[in-house]
Design an enzyme around this catalytic site. Structure first.
Site, PDB file in Angstrom:
ATOM      1  N   GLU A 178      -8.886  17.864 -25.886  1.00 46.49           N
ATOM      2  CA  GLU A 178     -10.117  17.238 -26.394  1.00 46.49           C
ATOM      3  C   GLU A 178     -11.017  18.186 -27.181  1.00 46.49           C
ATOM      4  OE1 GLU A 178     -12.038  15.321 -23.078  1.00 46.49           O
ATOM      5  OE2 GLU A 178     -10.345  13.975 -22.730  1.00 46.49           O
ATOM      6  N   ASN A 238      -3.688  17.898 -26.654  1.00 47.05           N
ATOM      7  CA  ASN A 238      -3.881  16.577 -26.043  1.00 47.05           C
ATOM      8  C   ASN A 238      -5.283  16.045 -26.357  1.00 47.05           C
ATOM      9  OD1 ASN A 238      -2.781  14.603 -24.086  1.00 47.05           O
ATOM     10  ND2 ASN A 238      -4.446  15.281 -22.725  1.00 47.05           N
ATOM     11  N   HIS A 253      -6.095   5.882 -23.329  1.00 44.67           N
ATOM     12  CA  HIS A 253      -6.948   5.122 -22.405  1.00 44.67           C
ATOM     13  C   HIS A 253      -7.488   3.925 -23.189  1.00 44.67           C
ATOM     14  CE1 HIS A 253      -6.888   8.204 -19.342  1.00 44.67           C
ATOM     15  NE2 HIS A 253      -7.238   9.122 -20.230  1.00 44.67           N
ATOM     16  N   GLU A 270      -1.759   9.820 -20.739  1.00 48.51           N
ATOM     17  CA  GLU A 270      -2.710   9.361 -19.709  1.00 48.51           C
ATOM     18  C   GLU A 270      -2.904   7.849 -19.790  1.00 48.51           C
ATOM     19  OE1 GLU A 270      -6.362  11.631 -19.848  1.00 48.51           O
ATOM     20  OE2 GLU A 270      -5.289  13.503 -20.249  1.00 48.51           O
ATOM     21  N   ASP A 301      -3.598   4.149 -19.578  1.00 48.48           N
ATOM     22  CA  ASP A 301      -4.108   3.056 -18.743  1.00 48.48           C
ATOM     23  C   ASP A 301      -4.732   2.023 -19.667  1.00 48.48           C
ATOM     24  OD1 ASP A 301      -6.539   4.431 -19.265  1.00 48.48           O
ATOM     25  OD2 ASP A 301      -6.786   5.082 -17.194  1.00 48.48           O
TER      26      ASP A 301
END
Ligand code: XIL
Length: 463
Positions: free
Chosen positions: A172, A215, A251, A280, A282
């Site tokens: 990030e 990432n 996400h 990650e 979801d």
């Protein structure tokens, strides 16, 4: 081929990093054996997410919390369904080096040991990130910060040398919004743009066999932020800065849906010569809508040759960092959701049918409980029944109450009680016929009579 490193030498490696040299020329054969051993053992190869993904040459992982590894249902679902893990918090800087030079690997080791004992892969997350960063790091001046960053990377990667499939070296580092600029952080502000490159070079030296990833989130489609990351990766590749992979956190929710150019974006990064990984995943939502989105993400990865694996950010909804959005593949009782079946099907796997429940591949149906109304002395419970990947013509769900609570009425289902009067079996009435992935519900009213325990809703079965 599935990239699973042999765990056989992990002890030796954590003790001194000799694994690679020992494996030498036989590495390929050993990897093949290890990859097969990593397939969940309890079911036909393509009945689980990990096995189905492995047949496509991919891994399928979950973020795992060390303190959940003592919960039986959590562990059995993890062991049955997944062949890769990412420590959800245990490898972050605040967990591993809470004060300068003092490292605590115990929780992260617990996850790595569990993974190794089951032949699972481990993703390392994350070495350099502005968040979950101890205040001693943010307080350092530039020269000290550079030393501390490089020391942290070297110490952590050396501890796990040969044991980590891919490391999120930097997480990030770019700002949200339209600018494509770097995010302000102690690293960016004090070390400048070069900190990312420096982190990757230090990482390569520490464990030359780990894949080194950048990432980030909101980089899943083509936009200013992903363009900025793309430009950086292209530059790294052209100058020989070591980078092997880009992680797309993925996400998603209604404000940030799966982008229509998701696959195209993964592909353009892959075309730079790096692996892409969904790190990650979801997706908030429920039912067939959520299932469709999940299926599309999996299909996008499979369509990109260099998309090597998918990690979902948790196992049951109740432990998600976004629990209220029910974004995961298993409900609070570890029943498989329609999203699970969509993922398995997109991976080319097949559900086996039969009763649902933890560790049971291919639930014919799943049951999810919510309290609809609560007036203190009593409440209305609602159970949503959802068919799995095949249609069903009837269903049955057990609901167990704790005395002195009593069910006083039931609707949209036919109840029968055991001799204790506490276990109610509700069978479908007019609403037994459900298409694959379709849902219905039944309800019941409970008088608490002074009791307080919530009802326990068991697995859904169909015949
Ligand atoms: C989250 C964890 O899931 C939470 O338990 C923790 O409180 C905060 O961090 N991007 C990342 C992950 O890279 O490390 C974050 O994980 C979620 C967003």
């Amino acid at each position: 081929m599935l990239m699973i490193k042999s765990r056989a030498g992990s002890r030796a490696t954590r003790g001194g990093g000799r694994l690679r040299a020992v494996l030498g020329v036989t590495t390929t054969a050993l990897l093949t054996v290890t990859a097969l051993a990593a397939l969940p053992q309890t079911a036909h190869a393509a009945d689980t997410l990990g096995a189905a993904a492995a047949e496509k040459g991919r891994y399928f992982g979950a973020a795992v919390a060390a303190h959940r590894l003592s919960e039986a249902q959590y562990v059995s679902t993890l062991n049955t369904e997944f062949n890769s893990v990412t420590p959800e918090n245990e490898m972050k800087w605040d967990a591993l080096e809470p004060s300068r030079g003092s490292f605590n690997f115990s929780s992260a080791d617990r996850i790595v040991n569990h993974a190794q004992s089951r032949g699972m892969d481990v993703r390392g997350h994350t070495l350099v990130w502005h968040s979950q960063l101890p205040s001693w790091v943010s307080g350092l001046g530039a020269a000290d910060l550079r030393t501390a960053m490089n020391n942290h990377i070297t110490e952590v990667m050396t501890h796990y040398k040969g044991e980590i499939h891919s490391w999120d070296v930097v997480n990030e580092a770019f700002q949200d919004g339209g600018s494509g600029a770097r995010r302000s952080s102690p690293f960016q502000d004090k070390l400048g743009n070069g900190f990312i490159e420096e982190a990757f070079r230090t990482a390569r030296a520490a464990d030359p066999d780990a894949k080194l990833c950048y990432n980030d989130y909101n980089t899943d489609g083509v936009n200013a932020k992903s363009n900025a990351v793309y430009t950086m990766v292209k530059d790294f590749k052209s100058r020989g800065v070591p980078i092997d992979c880009v992680g797309f956190q993925s996400h998603f929710n209604s404000a940030s849906p799966v982008p229509s150019d998701y696959q195209a974006n993964l592909q353009r990064f892959a075309d730079l010569g790096v692996e892409v990984q969904i790190t990650e995943l979801d997706i908030e939502g429920s039912g067939t809508t959520q299932a469709t989105h999940y299926g599309n993400v999996v299909k996008a990865c499979l369509a990109v040759t260099r998309c090597t694996g998918i990690t979902v950010w948790g196992i049951p909804d109740k432990y998600s960092w976004r629990a209220s959005g029910t974004p995961l593949l298993f409900d609070d009782n570890y029943n498989k959701k329609p999203a699970y079946h969509a993922v398995l099907s997109a991976l080319g796997g097949t559900s086996g049918g039969g009763p649902g429940g933890p560790g049971t591949p291919g639930a014919a149906c799943t049951a999810t409980y919510t309290t609809a109304e609560d007036w203190g002395g009593g409440y209305n419970g609602k159970v949503t029944v959802t068919a799995g990947s095949s249609p069903i013509s009837n269903w049955s769900v057990n609901v167990t109450l704790t005395a002195p609570q009593k069910v006083v009425s039931v609707w949209n289902g036919t109840p029968a009680w055991d001799s204790s009067g506490n276990v109610m079996t509700v069978k479908s009435s007019w609403n037994g016929t459900l298409a694959a992935g379709a849902s219905t519900s039944f309800g019941f009213t409970v008088n608490r009579n002074g009791g307080s325990a919530p009802p326990q809703v068991g697995a859904c079965t169909a015949s």
